[in-house]
Write a protein that holds these residues in place. Structure first.
Motif, short mmCIF file in Angstrom:
data_model
loop_
_atom_site.label_atom_id
_atom_site.label_comp_id
_atom_site.label_asym_id
_atom_site.label_seq_id
_atom_site.Cartn_x
_atom_site.Cartn_y
_atom_site.Cartn_z
N ALA A 1 0.86 -1.18 0.00
CA ALA A 1 0.00 0.00 0.00
C ALA A 1 0.89 1.23 0.00
CB ALA A 1 -0.90 0.00 1.24
N PHE A 2 0.40 2.31 -0.55
CA PHE A 2 1.12 3.57 -0.51
C PHE A 2 1.21 4.02 0.94
CE2 PHE A 2 -0.54 3.39 -4.81
CZ PHE A 2 0.61 3.67 -5.55
N GLY A 3 2.35 4.63 1.32
CA GLY A 3 2.61 4.98 2.70
C GLY A 3 1.70 6.04 3.29
N VAL A 4 1.25 6.96 2.47
CA VAL A 4 0.39 8.04 2.94
C VAL A 4 -0.88 8.00 2.09
CG1 VAL A 4 0.17 10.54 3.18
CG2 VAL A 4 2.34 9.43 3.65
N SER B 1 10.18 6.71 -4.00
CA SER B 1 10.56 6.32 -2.65
C SER B 1 12.03 6.67 -2.43
CB SER B 1 10.30 4.84 -2.43
OG SER B 1 10.83 4.07 -3.49
N ALA B 2 12.41 6.76 -1.17
CA ALA B 2 13.79 7.12 -0.83
C ALA B 2 14.71 5.91 -1.00
CB ALA B 2 13.85 7.65 0.60
N TYR B 3 15.72 6.07 -1.82
CA TYR B 3 16.65 4.98 -2.12
C TYR B 3 17.33 4.43 -0.87
CZ TYR B 3 20.68 2.55 -4.06
OH TYR B 3 21.63 1.61 -4.36
N GLU C 1 8.80 16.57 2.80
CA GLU C 1 8.28 16.34 4.15
C GLU C 1 8.32 14.86 4.51
OE1 GLU C 1 4.37 18.08 4.30
OE2 GLU C 1 5.14 20.11 3.91
N LEU C 2 7.81 14.02 3.61
CA LEU C 2 7.76 12.58 3.88
C LEU C 2 9.15 11.97 4.01
CD1 LEU C 2 4.99 11.41 1.39
CD2 LEU C 2 4.83 11.52 3.87
N PHE C 3 10.01 12.27 3.04
CA PHE C 3 11.34 11.69 3.06
C PHE C 3 12.13 12.16 4.28
CE2 PHE C 3 11.50 11.13 -1.88
CZ PHE C 3 10.57 10.11 -1.78
N TRP D 1 10.66 10.09 7.25
CA TRP D 1 10.98 8.66 7.18
C TRP D 1 12.48 8.41 7.32
CZ3 TRP D 1 7.45 7.54 2.37
CH2 TRP D 1 6.11 7.55 2.77
N MET D 2 13.28 9.27 6.74
CA MET D 2 14.73 9.08 6.85
C MET D 2 15.21 9.37 8.27
SD MET D 2 16.04 10.30 3.11
CE MET D 2 17.73 9.80 3.44
N ALA D 3 14.62 10.37 8.92
CA ALA D 3 14.99 10.67 10.31
C ALA D 3 14.69 9.48 11.21
CB ALA D 3 14.27 11.92 10.78
N GLU D 4 13.55 8.81 10.96
CA GLU D 4 13.20 7.62 11.75
C GLU D 4 14.25 6.52 11.59
OE1 GLU D 4 9.28 6.51 10.45
OE2 GLU D 4 8.33 8.24 11.42
N ALA D 5 14.95 6.52 10.44
CA ALA D 5 15.98 5.52 10.18
C ALA D 5 17.38 6.04 10.54
CB ALA D 5 15.94 5.11 8.70
N GLY D 6 17.42 7.24 11.15
CA GLY D 6 18.71 7.80 11.55
C GLY D 6 19.47 8.45 10.42
#
Length: 146
Positions: free
Chosen positions: A25-28, A47-49, A116-118, A121-126
């Motif tokens: 499913a799409f994330g948002v 999506s973020a590579y 905004e999304l990237f 999501w990237m911050a959540e992954a450090g």
């Protein structure tokens, strides 16, 4: 309908798809975006590579089939990935933004929403987002239901 049920229906038309189902499913706003795919208005996604790298997942490949899910995990449609490229965020084109079919379909809208999304999501992954962050651009066509 479950992803398996939809896959098996399509498999009667195209047996070459095999048995391995990739459903997502799409994330948002998964319901809204799945509906845009179903209507043929959304023929691309991004999506973020770096998130693929962290998860140890391969990036999508052209020629593969995916089941698109709604927010409840129900199958909406099947797509065929037709093109995959990786470019820096600041090189995503207006053409790609239009193909994503969201908002006013402009590059400015696409950049605002995806930055905004990237970033989140990237911050959540450090990880930190930048204009040079790699973006996986997928183009696809809906193959089922016709």
């Amino acid at each position: 309908m479950t992803p398996e049920q939809l896959w098996n229906e399509y498999k009667t038309i195209n047996p070459a798809i095999g048995d391995d189902i990739d459903a997502w499913a799409f994330g948002v706003e998964p319901d809204q975006l799945a509906d845009l795919v179903l209507k043929g208005e959304k023929t691309a996604t991004a999506s973020a590579y770096d998130l693929y790298q962290i998860d140890g997942e391969p990036i999508p490949q052209a020629g593969t089939f995916d089941v698109i899910l709604d927010g409840q995990g129900q199958a909406v449609c099947i797509i065929k990935v037709t093109k995959v490229t990786v470019v820096p965020f600041n090189q995503v084109s207006a053409e790609h933004a239009f193909k994503e079919g969201e908002g006013d379909k402009s590059l400015a809208y696409w950049r605002q929403v995806h930055e905004e999304l990237f970033t989140e999501w990237m911050a959540e992954a450090g990880l930190a987002f930048s204009e040079e962050t790699g973006v996986v651009l997928e183009e696809f066509c809906k193959v089922y239901p016709i």
